[in-house]
Design an enzyme around this catalytic site. Structure first.
Site, PDB file in Angstrom:
ATOM      1  N   LYS A   1       0.804  -1.211   0.000  1.00 34.29           N
ATOM      2  CA  LYS A   1       0.000   0.000   0.000  1.00 34.29           C
ATOM      3  C   LYS A   1       0.843   1.270   0.000  1.00 34.29           C
ATOM      4  O   LYS A   1       0.388   2.311  -0.477  1.00 34.29           O
ATOM      5  CB  LYS A   1      -0.952  -0.002   1.196  1.00 34.29           C
ATOM      6  CG  LYS A   1      -2.066  -1.045   1.070  1.00 34.29           C
ATOM      7  CD  LYS A   1      -2.859  -0.886  -0.230  1.00 34.29           C
ATOM      8  CE  LYS A   1      -4.052  -1.829  -0.285  1.00 34.29           C
ATOM      9  NZ  LYS A   1      -4.747  -1.784  -1.600  1.00 34.29           N
TER      10      LYS A   1
ATOM     11  N   ASP B   1      -6.641  -5.512  -7.583  1.00 33.40           N
ATOM     12  CA  ASP B   1      -6.643  -4.454  -6.573  1.00 33.40           C
ATOM     13  C   ASP B   1      -6.224  -3.067  -7.036  1.00 33.40           C
ATOM     14  O   ASP B   1      -6.792  -2.088  -6.573  1.00 33.40           O
ATOM     15  CB  ASP B   1      -5.731  -4.874  -5.413  1.00 33.40           C
ATOM     16  CG  ASP B   1      -5.996  -4.078  -4.148  1.00 33.40           C
ATOM     17  OD1 ASP B   1      -7.172  -3.929  -3.759  1.00 33.40           O
ATOM     18  OD2 ASP B   1      -5.023  -3.611  -3.535  1.00 33.40           O
TER      19      ASP B   1
ATOM     20  N   ARG C   1      -5.087 -13.316   5.143  1.00 43.53           N
ATOM     21  CA  ARG C   1      -4.760 -12.916   3.766  1.00 43.53           C
ATOM     22  C   ARG C   1      -3.920 -13.968   3.055  1.00 43.53           C
ATOM     23  O   ARG C   1      -3.146 -14.708   3.683  1.00 43.53           O
ATOM     24  CB  ARG C   1      -3.964 -11.612   3.788  1.00 43.53           C
ATOM     25  CG  ARG C   1      -4.743 -10.400   4.256  1.00 43.53           C
ATOM     26  CD  ARG C   1      -5.524  -9.759   3.135  1.00 43.53           C
ATOM     27  NE  ARG C   1      -6.337  -8.633   3.568  1.00 43.53           N
ATOM     28  CZ  ARG C   1      -6.969  -7.822   2.748  1.00 43.53           C
ATOM     29  NH1 ARG C   1      -6.871  -8.016   1.446  1.00 43.53           N
ATOM     30  NH2 ARG C   1      -7.700  -6.833   3.209  1.00 43.53           N
TER      31      ARG C   1
END
Length: 536
Positions: free
Chosen positions: A204, A260, A326
């Site tokens: 991220k 994503d 995850r």
């Protein structure tokens, strides 16, 4: 100190360029089998049945949103939307923290992955990920686009991440909020991460970098998944965690571009990444077979997934460590994934919301202004927690469906979206994957077979000529019919036993939307504000 390992696997642009020296062994661009060996030998993870590596991230089982900073410096300070999401930190404190981190790494082993972000060569960003843990290096190898042997030799990173979970900040000395930190320095093209083992911070932080760099080149950077059909009918899926973004895009019959992060340039759509990072809790082999298969594959990393110590079988329904279990895997693990990461301009865009209030219609067609309004709002609602007295759903508004990763004002991205919609005539749909018949606790979750049917109908153009009815609270245009979906399912108000209770709940949610949107009033137009819900 020992020599750097694998000299033919790295460029001449060494680690001294990042302020690192007197290291022990440096493992450059190790392939997946070598990294798996290192992980097991070092005790960083355990081998599960059929080959995936299971790791634990300690007390950080998700992102540390309150510990992320951007260095405030003259070159970029006027571009950043400073505030709670993008708090500033000084250049001096960054430099001091960087030096102490480099001293901490002296005499230690480190792992390096040289790779790229951005499948389109015109916009790709060379990056370098330097990690303390071998499993973080495997994560980077899974998630980013791997360089060829020829590219490794001449690789010069334009952005670098140094991730050292074992190094902690001193809040009093460093100006951080805790011992954990994620700091982006656009001037030095460097990210420092410490005090957390959650691998998603690396992914991220680079996404945040792309969200600053790409719009300046006319590319809309997007927190969305993407797939395409046989006739290049590309679709984008926007949605926050738990809305079905990954599940609905990774399906048989359509090619997955990515799950994503993407860019939308003048040439089309391109994936930022080379892998996927899927949420695994209660993953179903029947409903999500493509993703489920990756949890039985060598090279996959399973974060905080329960593991039987004897049989080495995993339990995807066990949330004793976290709900945020995850899986990180290379995109090639999805059989129908794109190898190029490129696609045409989207014909269809879908905004996903898991509305636990049970108010939003199952599917609705959006006008251009409504699309921009809901893009800026980025709404979903989470179910009530288990704390005593917490009985109602919690609204979540995350601008652009990814506010924590957007350094600039949301209107910067929304205006780009509007221009793209005008140019390419993409149709935008809002789909509620949340509750029907009442809010969470009274109603029921929307059946996935109906959601899939709505998505399929939108993608295949089977809703283009279906008449719609405008619902009164949000002004959304709801189709009266949808193939393979009973007409009653499309009528959200009619699904409630008490229509008056629906009206009260819808009015409440409409006011929440309006209250959230007021923070953007100074940058938005009257037409855009009028695209929101009707408040009597």
């Amino acid at each position: 100190m020992k020599r750097e390992q694998n000299p033919r696997r790295h460029s001449s642009y060494g680690l001294k360029n990042h302020g690192l020296s007197n290291l022990n062994e440096v493992f450059w661009n190790l392939p997946t089998p070598s990294l798996c060996e290192k992980i097991l030998i070092r005790g960083e993870g355990r081998l599960s049945h059929l080959g995936p590596i299971v790791v634990r991230t300690g007390h950080h089982t998700g992102r540390s949103a309150d510990d992320k900073f951007i260095v405030r410096e003259p070159g970029t300070e006027h571009d950043i939307l400073w505030g709670p999401i993008n708090p500033p930190i000084s250049e001096e404190r960054f430099d001091h923290l960087h030096k102490r981190m480099a001293m901490h790494l002296q005499t230690q082993d480190v792992y390096v992955q040289d790779c790229f972000v951005g499948a389109d060569p015109e916009y790709r960003l060379p990056v370098r990920i330097i990690t303390q843990y071998a499993w973080h290096s495997l994560f980077a190898r899974n998630m980013f686009i791997q360089a060829t042997a020829q590219e490794l030799h001449s690789h010069v990173p334009e952005f670098t991440v140094i991730n050292v979970p074992g190094f902690h900040a001193s809040p009093k000395l460093d100006g951080t909020n805790s011992e954990t930190f994620i700091i982006i320095n656009f001037k030095k093209k460097l990210v420092l991460i410490g005090g957390t083992s959650y691998a998603g911070e690396t992914k991220k932080s680079i996404f945040s970098v792309m969200n600053y760099l790409m719009p300046r080149r006319g590319v809309l950077s997007m927190h969305c998944s993407a797939n395409t059909g046989n006739d290049e009918d590309t679709a984008l899926f926007f949605g926050l965690s738990g809305t079905g973004k990954t599940t609905l895009s990774a399906v048989a019959g359509r090619t997955l571009i990515g799950d994503d992060e993407h860019g939308w340039s003048d040439e089309g759509i391109f994936n930022f990444e080379g892998g996927c990072y899927a949420k695994l809790i209660r993953l179903s082999p029947e409903a999500e077979p493509e993703i489920y298969s990756t949890t039985r594959r060598f090279g996959t990393i399973l974060e905080n997934v329960a593991l039987d110590s004897a049989s080495r079988q995993i339990d995807l329904y066990d949330d004793s460590f976290t709900e945020n279990t995850r899986g990180s895997y290379h995109i090639s693990a999805i059989p129908n994934a794109s190898r190029s990461g490129l696609a045409s301009h989207p014909r269809t865009i879908i905004f996903l919301s898991a509305d636990a209030f049970g108010v939003l219609p199952p599917i609705a067609k959006l006008t251009r202004e409504q699309a921009m309004y809901h893009f800026i709002s980025g709404y979903t609602a989470r179910v009530a927690g288990t704390e005593r007295g917490v009985t109602e759903p919690t609204p979540v508004f995350s601008a652009c469906y990814g506010a924590p990763f957007m350094p600039m004002h949301p209107m910067t991205y929304a205006e780009l979206l509007g221009r793209k919609l005008d140019r390419h005539d993409s149709q935008v749909w809002l789909i509620n994957t949340g509750w029907t018949g009442g809010p969470c606790g009274i109603g029921s979750r929307m059946e996935i077979k109906y959601t899939r049917a709505m998505v399929d109908a939108a993608l295949n153009g089977r809703l283009d000529d279906v008449p719609t009815e405008q619902e009164p609270f949000f002004g959304l245009h709801v189709p009266l019919h949808c193939p393979d979906v009973p007409d009653g399912v499309l009528d959200q108000r009619g699904s409630w036993a008490d229509p008056g209770a629906y009206d009260a709940q819808a009015g409440k949610l409409a006011r929440m939307f309006a209250e959230n949107f007021r923070q953007f009033d100074s940058r938005t137009t009257p037409e855009l504000r009028a695209a929101g819900p009707y408040i009597p």
